[in-house]
Design an enzyme around this catalytic site. Structure first.
Site, PDB file in Angstrom:
ATOM      1  N   ASP A   1      22.258 -48.242 -10.288  1.00 56.54           N
ATOM      2  CA  ASP A   1      21.073 -49.087 -10.126  1.00 56.54           C
ATOM      3  C   ASP A   1      19.844 -48.204  -9.905  1.00 56.54           C
ATOM      4  OD1 ASP A   1      21.460 -48.253  -7.514  1.00 56.54           O
ATOM      5  OD2 ASP A   1      21.238 -50.239  -6.629  1.00 56.54           O
TER       6      ASP A   1
ATOM      7  N   ASP B   1      22.160 -46.070  -5.425  1.00 55.62           N
ATOM      8  CA  ASP B   1      23.108 -46.216  -4.308  1.00 55.62           C
ATOM      9  C   ASP B   1      24.279 -47.119  -4.689  1.00 55.62           C
ATOM     10  OD1 ASP B   1      21.787 -48.658  -4.229  1.00 55.62           O
ATOM     11  OD2 ASP B   1      21.410 -48.632  -2.071  1.00 55.62           O
TER      12      ASP B   1
ATOM     13  N   SER C   1      16.095 -51.546  -4.577  1.00 59.48           N
ATOM     14  CA  SER C   1      17.467 -51.428  -5.068  1.00 59.48           C
ATOM     15  C   SER C   1      17.602 -52.041  -6.453  1.00 59.48           C
ATOM     16  CB  SER C   1      18.430 -52.050  -4.052  1.00 59.48           C
ATOM     17  OG  SER C   1      19.765 -51.744  -4.366  1.00 59.48           O
TER      18      SER C   1
ATOM     19  N   ASP D   1      17.861 -47.146  -7.509  1.00 60.22           N
ATOM     20  CA  ASP D   1      17.786 -46.110  -6.481  1.00 60.22           C
ATOM     21  C   ASP D   1      19.114 -45.376  -6.324  1.00 60.22           C
ATOM     22  OD1 ASP D   1      18.957 -48.368  -5.227  1.00 60.22           O
ATOM     23  OD2 ASP D   1      18.433 -47.602  -3.260  1.00 60.22           O
TER      24      ASP D   1
END
Length: 578
Positions: A305, A309, A146, A307
């Site tokens: 960010d 999400d 993340s 990834d």
């Protein structure tokens, strides 16, 4: 087995990769570093397995990935032939070794006879969630850490509903992982053979297209799309992650013509060279986006960010200066926009529900209840919101409208079951365009919400305490507040003490306990007489303890003053405990 014995086992393993052998040699001269690498195994928390990349059982490497994947394979096989036949979808982000770890996961599953759908390149986490549902797979894996610093990577597991595994299933999976006796001796078939036998299957463009089609369904005002979207000026940065393609394609599909991408941060790069941390929660991550925003006279700045999400949103304040909204503020704006526009169109369901976490501002709950909607408070971790979506979809009791958490995670359309920054970018842009047409900025729209529901101010403080000593320090802080809860903070009585690990809520006025009907979690929450609250929560995926603060009052300046007093007093107490 002691950490030294485990270290020796790895050191004597003939098949260890050259790079990991070199790390082992370096550890031989540093007992402290060697102990940190081997004193425990990486654990599953609220977001899965996450840790620093390197050699050792307490690090992310091909062997710990294989062990996790072997445990997942055993977990799937225990569910039966149907689950094995459905297969597992695997995606990865732009971090160091993410492609390699994704391939190791695929080879491990495939070597167990489980079909692995492996994306042909990096993809955002929400698309992985979508793909599990679209392919009717038994589950999914995404390799990501993340928004963590570059030295980290991670491994998140998803169930057949596209959501992260809830506690019971996660515990079952952990037990299977722990039963894998030796991660060094897991035997894998050659990739070429597994592909030839149809056990590793490449997926990509078809799922991208299907995901983009679903993104079109979350538009709140589709009928006046061109009138709203064409004039809006957007600056977007994917912070060297996976967001570039899905967000820019989605914005184009929505009719936004003036989208400027931060060029220096467009290329995927696991070193994240232009930021100290690729985290849109940190205002420093917006430095380049703000420069671009001034250059093109933008209306809104968006940052995802690695990834994709989580998303951060920036707007101009009353003085024309850029201000990065908090996760609570963006969530309140999105929720107010969705509900007010659906109500105006007559499309707001009477049995709608909104979900948020226990550390998220109560402002969203007030907005939802203003429209007579049901509000679900869940534990921290979006998997708990996904679990509620699944529950109510199956029962038909409530219809999902919006879910969010203060840490910049939002979900609008439930064709994904995890927070989705791509969805949030598109709706944030639409919302900004709507407010611009009405003659106001997002900042002014937020002030109008405060004037209606009261001023809210939240903050988050974190202590990073790495290693074995850090774990002990975090435990000491939690034990002290649990065993000796404060009676007064900043001149206000503590009227409610909630211990989510003991599942007990203590009313300190009536001196009566009552049960907390949520899964156990190591969280302590203290509510003051004026409605303010603060909360302590060790992170499930990082060596951190987090302190959440939330204050509300009818006056903006008073809200800030109270929040600073409460925060200072609590953190002084924490410092004394350390």
């Amino acid at each position: 087995m002691s950490w030294k014995e485990t270290y020796q086992k790895w050191n004597q393993f003939a098949g260890l990769e050259t790079e990991l052998k070199e790390e082992m040699t370096a550890l031989a001269a540093d007992d402290k570093a060697a102990e940190e690498a081997f004193y425990k195994e990486l654990e599953f928390g609220t977001g899965g397995m996450r840790g620093e990349i390197g050699v050792g059982t307490n690090r992310m490497n091909v062997y710990t990935v294989r062990k996790a994947s072997q445990g997942f394979a055993d977990f799937i096989k225990a569910e039966g032939a149907e689950a094995v036949g459905q297969g597992i979808v695997i995606a990865h982000d732009s971090r160091h070794y993410s492609p390699e770890f994704a391939l190791e996961a695929a080879k491990t599953l495939a070597s167990n006879g489980i079909k692995a759908y492996l994306f042909d390149g990096l993809r955002p986490t929400p698309e992985l969630s979508f793909a599990v549902r679209e392919l009717r797979a038994a589950g999914g894996i995404v390799i990501t850490a993340s928004h963590n610093p570059p030295e980290y990577n991670g491994y998140k597991v998803y169930g057949n509903d596209g959501g992260q595994l809830p506690p019971k299933e996660a515990d079952d999976l952990v037990s299977y992982v722990n039963q894998v006796e030796d991660e060094l001796l897991i035997e894998l078939e050659a990739e070429e053979i597994l592909r030839a036998n149809g056990l590793i299957v490449r997926v990509g463009e078809q799922l991208d297209d299907a995901y983009q089609e679903q993104l079109k369904t979350i538009r709140v005002l589709p009928t006046i799309q061109d009138e709203l979207t064409a004039p809006l000026k957007i600056v977007f940065t994917p912070l060297h992650g996976t967001g570039l393609v899905p967000v820019t394609v989605g914005l184009k599909n929505y009719g936004f013509e003036h989208v400027t991408v931060v060029e220096e941060q467009a290329k995927p790069d696991g070193a994240f060279p232009t930021v100290s941390s690729p985290n849109p929660e940190e205002h420093a991550a917006f430095k380049l986006a703000i420069e671009y925003g001034d250059r093109v006279d933008a209306d809104v700045l968006l940052a995802t960010d690695p990834d994709a999400d989580r998303v951060g949103v920036a707007t101009r304040d009353a003085d024309g200066e850029w201000v990065v909204l908090t996760g609570n503020q963006t969530g309140a704006l999105l929720l107010d926009y969705i509900l007010s526009q659906k109500a105006a169109q007559g499309t707001l369901p009477k049995n709608g529900f909104v979900a948020k976490t226990i550390v998220t501002s109560e402002l969203g709950a007030l907005i939802a209840r203003h429209y007579d909607l049901h509000v679900e408070n869940t534990l921290t971790g979006f998997k708990f919101i996904g679990e509620k979506i699944k529950q109510y979809n199956e029962s038909g009791e409530y219809e999902y409208l919006f879910g969010y958490e203060e840490s910049y995670g939002y979900l609008i359309g439930d064709f994904c079951r995890d927070k989705d920054a791509v969805q949030a970018c598109l709706l944030a842009a639409e919302m900004t365009a709507y407010h611009k047409k009405e003659g106001r900025t997002l900042y002014e729209a937020l002030q109008a919400i405060y004037e209606q529901f009261g001023y809210f101010e939240e903050s988050l403080r974190s202590l990073t305490l790495k290693g074995k000593d850090g774990v002990a320090q975090i435990g000491r802080i939690m034990d002290t507040f649990r065993e000796h809860p404060p009676k007064q903070v900043a001149g206000e009585k503590v009227v409610l003490f909630e211990d989510y690990d003991a599942s007990i809520s203590h009313d300190l006025v009536q001196h009566t306990p009552s049960p907390i009907n949520l899964p156990k979690s190591n969280v302590l929450k203290f509510t003051l007489e004026d409605g303010s609250w603060f909360c302590l929560r060790p992170s499930g995926t990082e060596p951190k303890i987090k302190f959440y603060f939330s204050v509300t009052s009818p006056d903006a300046a008073e809200t800030t003053r109270k929040r600073q007093m409460i925060e200072d007093e609590v953190m002084q107490e924490v410092e004394q405990i350390q």
